[in-house]
Motif scaffolding. Structure first.
Motif, mmCIF file in Angstrom:
data_model
loop_
_atom_site.group_PDB
_atom_site.id
_atom_site.type_symbol
_atom_site.label_atom_id
_atom_site.label_comp_id
_atom_site.label_asym_id
_atom_site.label_seq_id
_atom_site.Cartn_x
_atom_site.Cartn_y
_atom_site.Cartn_z
ATOM 1 N N GLN A 267 7.852 -26.030 24.096
ATOM 2 C CA GLN A 267 8.657 -27.108 24.680
ATOM 3 C C GLN A 267 9.698 -26.544 25.641
ATOM 4 O O GLN A 267 10.038 -25.360 25.597
ATOM 5 C CB GLN A 267 9.346 -27.920 23.579
ATOM 6 N N SER A 268 10.250 -27.434 26.470
ATOM 7 C CA SER A 268 11.101 -26.979 27.568
ATOM 8 C C SER A 268 12.452 -26.420 27.124
ATOM 9 O O SER A 268 12.910 -25.417 27.660
ATOM 10 C CB SER A 268 11.336 -28.124 28.561
ATOM 11 N N ALA A 269 13.130 -27.070 26.197
ATOM 12 C CA ALA A 269 14.487 -26.611 25.875
ATOM 13 C C ALA A 269 14.465 -25.193 25.304
ATOM 14 O O ALA A 269 15.261 -24.336 25.712
ATOM 15 C CB ALA A 269 15.160 -27.572 24.904
ATOM 16 N N THR B 97 6.717 -30.405 38.533
ATOM 17 C CA THR B 97 5.420 -29.917 38.069
ATOM 18 C C THR B 97 5.133 -30.409 36.650
ATOM 19 O O THR B 97 4.022 -30.844 36.345
ATOM 20 C CB THR B 97 5.394 -28.373 38.122
ATOM 21 N N ASP B 98 6.130 -30.356 35.778
ATOM 22 C CA ASP B 98 5.942 -30.829 34.394
ATOM 23 C C ASP B 98 5.751 -32.341 34.371
ATOM 24 O O ASP B 98 4.886 -32.855 33.644
ATOM 25 C CB ASP B 98 7.148 -30.431 33.542
ATOM 26 N N ARG B 99 6.544 -33.044 35.175
ATOM 27 C CA ARG B 99 6.411 -34.505 35.234
ATOM 28 C C ARG B 99 4.993 -34.891 35.680
ATOM 29 O O ARG B 99 4.376 -35.789 35.100
ATOM 30 C CB ARG B 99 7.456 -35.069 36.194
ATOM 31 N N ASP C 128 7.896 -22.191 31.805
ATOM 32 C CA ASP C 128 8.275 -22.183 30.392
ATOM 33 C C ASP C 128 7.094 -22.451 29.460
ATOM 34 O O ASP C 128 7.118 -22.081 28.294
ATOM 35 C CB ASP C 128 9.405 -23.191 30.117
ATOM 36 N N HIS C 129 6.067 -23.152 29.980
ATOM 37 C CA HIS C 129 4.892 -23.483 29.164
ATOM 38 C C HIS C 129 3.864 -24.115 30.071
ATOM 39 O O HIS C 129 4.171 -24.540 31.193
ATOM 40 C CB HIS C 129 5.254 -24.462 28.037
ATOM 41 N N GLY C 130 2.625 -24.218 29.586
ATOM 42 C CA GLY C 130 1.597 -24.889 30.355
ATOM 43 C C GLY C 130 1.711 -26.400 30.257
ATOM 44 O O GLY C 130 2.331 -26.930 29.337
ATOM 45 N N ASN C 131 1.135 -27.089 31.234
ATOM 46 C CA ASN C 131 1.039 -28.546 31.223
ATOM 47 C C ASN C 131 0.195 -29.012 32.422
ATOM 48 O O ASN C 131 -0.901 -29.523 32.261
ATOM 49 C CB ASN C 131 2.441 -29.189 31.268
ATOM 50 N N LEU C 132 0.715 -28.774 33.629
ATOM 51 C CA LEU C 132 0.070 -29.291 34.843
ATOM 52 C C LEU C 132 -1.341 -28.740 35.032
ATOM 53 O O LEU C 132 -2.188 -29.400 35.644
ATOM 54 C CB LEU C 132 0.952 -28.936 36.060
ATOM 55 N N GLY D 210 2.318 -33.185 35.299
ATOM 56 C CA GLY D 210 1.387 -32.880 34.214
ATOM 57 C C GLY D 210 1.372 -33.958 33.155
ATOM 58 O O GLY D 210 0.303 -34.352 32.672
ATOM 59 N N HIS D 211 2.553 -34.470 32.790
ATOM 60 C CA HIS D 211 2.613 -35.545 31.798
ATOM 61 C C HIS D 211 1.963 -36.811 32.333
ATOM 62 O O HIS D 211 1.359 -37.573 31.575
ATOM 63 C CB HIS D 211 4.065 -35.829 31.408
ATOM 64 N N ALA D 212 2.114 -37.075 33.611
ATOM 65 C CA ALA D 212 1.622 -38.321 34.199
ATOM 66 C C ALA D 212 0.097 -38.350 34.281
ATOM 67 O O ALA D 212 -0.494 -39.432 34.335
ATOM 68 C CB ALA D 212 2.229 -38.523 35.583
ATOM 69 N N ARG E 34 -0.101 -33.581 27.199
ATOM 70 C CA ARG E 34 0.813 -32.714 26.447
ATOM 71 C C ARG E 34 0.939 -31.340 27.088
ATOM 72 O O ARG E 34 0.144 -30.944 27.931
ATOM 73 C CB ARG E 34 0.306 -32.555 25.012
ATOM 74 N N HIS E 35 1.938 -30.598 26.642
ATOM 75 C CA HIS E 35 2.044 -29.191 27.011
ATOM 76 C C HIS E 35 0.848 -28.439 26.430
ATOM 77 O O HIS E 35 0.163 -28.941 25.536
ATOM 78 C CB HIS E 35 3.342 -28.596 26.478
ATOM 79 N N THR E 36 0.607 -27.239 26.944
ATOM 80 C CA THR E 36 -0.526 -26.448 26.472
ATOM 81 C C THR E 36 -0.049 -25.102 25.924
ATOM 82 O O THR E 36 1.118 -24.730 26.073
ATOM 83 C CB THR E 36 -1.522 -26.165 27.616
HETATM 84 ZN ZN LIG Z 1 7.217 -31.516 29.507
#
Ligand SMILES: [Zn+2]
Length: 316
Positions: A68-70, A226-228, A267-271, A230-232, A278-280
């Protein structure tokens, strides 16, 4: 002073070579030129040349669960394993424990005493107002607003005593828009048309960021779009964002000053996997370019980024 420019891409992992799932697999000559290889898991070989280092970083931080991002961003900014401190992956916004960790010291506070630090993003007035209101217990409504909670970089920058740039700074070319364009921030301000003289678009954002990087030992740019995207899970808008990222990075690397080292990571995969919102668990790319790129040559996980960044910033 050795200068470090940190371009943080939220939620970008190294994914499959299938362009229906992974917008990075579509074939981006500019991104390939910047990194030396395609931005996919199969193509991304680790390399440590004189002025260019390419690594894949483990974002899992030794704890099961989806990154997760935080916790990821706090680890990148402090060098402490924020997942171990929390006991789990946590995000997207830091709570009291992570805020304390960020307040204790970050790349921003380190750089303040050796050449200056800068959070390059421009923030809308509503965001800056909400952060100010969050300091006041009588304004509970704003405090509970999820939309305007401070991200890990904002918490770290504020604790280091740095200002948050506003949209006027963006118009003046002294701050950068997280969408790598700028029009969205101006619209939010209520501008029907961009003010004359406002330089918008990926190339203009890259040039503004380079000007900031030349004035500070440490400049951090939070690209959260980029994260946004990926979620979309919207394939067209995700590809559109990668196209903007390509133009932005091409200009950034093409005009990188001789005393600035650029590091790009996540910070993590997603896009890279639009089949899931979800994140990967994918490794994230790390690309370092410039005179001190070698400082990142042995990085294996998110934990290794801050120590390498500190070595660059501390170089006389
Ligand atoms: Zn995210």
């Amino acid at each position: 002073v050795a200068r470090l420019l940190f371009v943080f891409l939220d939620g970008v992992g190294l994914g499959a070579s299938d362009p229906t799932r992974n917008p990075f697999a579509l074939g981006w000559p500019g991104l390939t030129e910047v990194a030396g290889v395609d931005w996919t898991a199969a193509a991304w070989s680790e390399a440590s040349q004189d002025q260019r280092v390419r690594r894949g970083l483990d974002a899992r931080l030794g704890t099961p669960g989806i990154p997760q991002s935080a916790t990821g961003q706090t680890t990148l900014l402090t060098g402490r394993n924020a997942v171990a401190v929390m006991g789990r992956h946590y995000g997207p916004w830091p709570g009291p424990t992570l805020r304390t960790l960020l307040a204790h010291g970050s790349l921003f506070s380190d750089a303040r005493s050796s050449g200056g630090a800068c959070l390059a993003n421009a923030y809308p007035a509503a965001y800056r107002d909400a952060l100010a209101a969050a300091q006041r217990p009588d304004l509970q409504r704003q405090r509970s607003s999820r939309r305007w909670r401070p991200s890990a970089p904002v918490v770290a920058a504020l604790h280091a005593g740095l200002p948050l740039a506003d949209v006027a700074a963006l118009v003046a070319g002294e701050a950068v828009a997280a969408d790598l364009h700028g029009a969205a921030l101006l619209q939010r301000r209520g501008d029907a048309e961009p003010p004359s003289g406002a330089a918008l678009g990926p190339e203009a954002q890259a040039e503004a960021l380079l000007r900031l990087a030349q004035r500070h030992a440490f400049t951090f740019f939070d690209v959260w779009g980029t994260d946004r995207a990926g979620h979309a899970q919207d394939v067209e808008s995700a590809r559109g964002f990668v196209a903007r990222l390509e133009r932005f990075l091409l200009r950034l690397v093409g005009q990188l000053p001789a005393d600035v080292t650029l590091v790009v990571t996540s910070d993590h995969g997603n896009l890279e996997d639009l089949s899931s919102p979800r994140h990967t668990l994918a490794p994230v790319p790390l690309l370092a370019i410039g005179p001190h790129a070698h400082a990142f040559g042995a990085a294996r996980s998110l934990l290794d980024v801050a120590p390498a960044a500190r070595r660059v910033i501390a170089t006389p």
